[in-house]
Design a protein around this motif. Structure first.
Motif, PDB file in Angstrom:
ATOM      1  N   GLY A 146       0.845  -1.189   0.000  1.00 16.18           N
ATOM      2  CA  GLY A 146       0.000   0.000   0.000  1.00 16.18           C
ATOM      3  C   GLY A 146       0.879   1.237   0.000  1.00 16.18           C
ATOM      4  O   GLY A 146       2.106   1.140   0.053  1.00 16.18           O
ATOM      5  N   ARG A 147       0.245   2.435  -0.045  1.00 18.47           N
ATOM      6  CA  ARG A 147       0.981   3.706  -0.053  1.00 18.47           C
ATOM      7  C   ARG A 147       0.454   4.609   1.052  1.00 18.47           C
ATOM      8  O   ARG A 147      -0.741   4.639   1.334  1.00 18.47           O
ATOM      9  CB  ARG A 147       0.814   4.421  -1.391  1.00 18.47           C
ATOM     10  N   VAL A 148       1.375   5.323   1.678  1.00 15.33           N
ATOM     11  CA  VAL A 148       0.988   6.296   2.700  1.00 15.33           C
ATOM     12  C   VAL A 148       0.036   7.312   2.078  1.00 15.33           C
ATOM     13  O   VAL A 148       0.262   7.819   0.978  1.00 15.33           O
ATOM     14  CB  VAL A 148       2.232   7.000   3.284  1.00 15.33           C
ATOM     15  N   LEU A 200      -1.144  -4.405  12.782  1.00 17.63           N
ATOM     16  CA  LEU A 200      -1.537  -3.601  11.616  1.00 17.63           C
ATOM     17  C   LEU A 200      -0.770  -2.275  11.574  1.00 17.63           C
ATOM     18  O   LEU A 200      -0.490  -1.672  12.618  1.00 17.63           O
ATOM     19  CB  LEU A 200      -3.038  -3.315  11.665  1.00 17.63           C
ATOM     20  N   PRO A 201      -0.453  -1.814  10.378  1.00 25.46           N
ATOM     21  CA  PRO A 201       0.191  -0.496  10.254  1.00 25.46           C
ATOM     22  C   PRO A 201      -0.726   0.612  10.781  1.00 25.46           C
ATOM     23  O   PRO A 201      -1.956   0.478  10.738  1.00 25.46           O
ATOM     24  CB  PRO A 201       0.394  -0.354   8.739  1.00 25.46           C
ATOM     25  N   PRO A 202      -0.158   1.704  11.257  1.00 23.36           N
ATOM     26  CA  PRO A 202      -0.988   2.836  11.701  1.00 23.36           C
ATOM     27  C   PRO A 202      -1.918   3.298  10.579  1.00 23.36           C
ATOM     28  O   PRO A 202      -1.513   3.395   9.415  1.00 23.36           O
ATOM     29  CB  PRO A 202       0.039   3.924  12.051  1.00 23.36           C
ATOM     30  N   GLY A 236       6.701   1.607   5.991  1.00 22.52           N
ATOM     31  CA  GLY A 236       7.493   0.559   6.626  1.00 22.52           C
ATOM     32  C   GLY A 236       7.034  -0.816   6.200  1.00 22.52           C
ATOM     33  O   GLY A 236       6.112  -0.967   5.381  1.00 22.52           O
ATOM     34  N   PHE A 237       7.701  -1.840   6.771  1.00 19.83           N
ATOM     35  CA  PHE A 237       7.318  -3.233   6.525  1.00 19.83           C
ATOM     36  C   PHE A 237       6.648  -3.738   7.791  1.00 19.83           C
ATOM     37  O   PHE A 237       7.172  -3.606   8.893  1.00 19.83           O
ATOM     38  CB  PHE A 237       8.551  -4.081   6.210  1.00 19.83           C
ATOM     39  N   TYR A 238       5.484  -4.346   7.626  1.00 27.62           N
ATOM     40  CA  TYR A 238       4.694  -4.791   8.771  1.00 27.62           C
ATOM     41  C   TYR A 238       4.339  -6.272   8.601  1.00 27.62           C
ATOM     42  O   TYR A 238       3.881  -6.658   7.526  1.00 27.62           O
ATOM     43  CB  TYR A 238       3.416  -3.959   8.902  1.00 27.62           C
ATOM     44  N   THR A 239       4.544  -7.029   9.645  1.00 22.56           N
ATOM     45  CA  THR A 239       4.160  -8.436   9.622  1.00 22.56           C
ATOM     46  C   THR A 239       2.840  -8.604  10.363  1.00 22.56           C
ATOM     47  O   THR A 239       2.767  -8.286  11.537  1.00 22.56           O
ATOM     48  CB  THR A 239       5.240  -9.308  10.293  1.00 22.56           C
TER      49      THR A 239
END
Length: 197
Positions: free
Chosen positions: A151-153, A175-177, A194-197
């Motif tokens: 995804g993109r910010v 989950l990403p913010p 960033g990279f999120y697992t």
């Protein structure tokens, strides 16, 4: 008259009455016995008879509830306080078989659900019945959606969690913010790269 009964060479007292009544017998007492009758005048007569000793009626002692899993091996054994006993079970859930000689319900269940199975154990003296409630659960879900995505910010994002075997709930940790989970959909607008697992 006075009665005796003879088993394995031993004289055992009966009763002083017009009939012979035996008490406290075990299955081992069955077989050929000699009955000896003596009257008050001392006259004695005897006869060899076959003694049949029936067991008490069985009582089912196995659990009344069990759980199985669709497509997984399952086995349930009817147990009783008396042997031998003959067994019946009905109805049988799909995928399972009942072996009457051993009282075993086994196989691989194919349909989830709750099944009430009437179990019967019987012998020459009587029978006992019990209802077994068998809960067959569906197999656990397997996630089939992609294990990675991007995804993109600042841009709207959506990801659908897909899984087999009709999941009843979904979860997502880390989950990403900016993203949240609703049902089986992760969505929102990411706010931090960033990279999120």
């Amino acid at each position: 008259p006075a009665y005796l009964w003879r088993r394995n060479g031993l004289d055992l007292p009966g009763a002083t009455a017009p009939s012979l009544r035996l008490a406290n017998l075990t299955l081992a007492d069955a077989g050929q016995i000699s009955v000896v009758v003596r009257n008050a005048a001392g006259s004695v007569t005897s006869d060899s008879v076959a003694l049949t000793v029936n067991p008490v009626a069985p009582l089912i002692t196995s659990p009344s509830a069990a759980t199985a899993l669709v497509n997984a091996p399952f086995s349930y054994q009817i147990t009783t306080n008396q042997t031998p006993a003959t067994f019946v079970a009905s109805p049988i859930p799909p995928g399972l078989l009942f072996t009457a000689a051993t009282g075993t319900l086994s196989g691989v269940p194919t349909q989830p659900g709750v099944y009430d199975i009437t179990l019967t154990a019987s012998n020459v003296s009587g029978q006992d019945q019990r209802v077994l409630r068998l809960t067959v659960q569906p197999p656990p879900p397997i996630i089939t959606s992609a294990a990675s995505t991007g995804g993109r910010v600042g841009q709207p994002f959506s990801y659908t969690i897909a899984a087999t075997n009709a999941p009843s709930a979904y979860g997502a940790v880390g989950l990403p913010p900016g993203l949240t989970l609703a049902g089986n959909v992760i969505s929102g607008t990411p706010t931090l790269a960033g990279f999120y697992t």
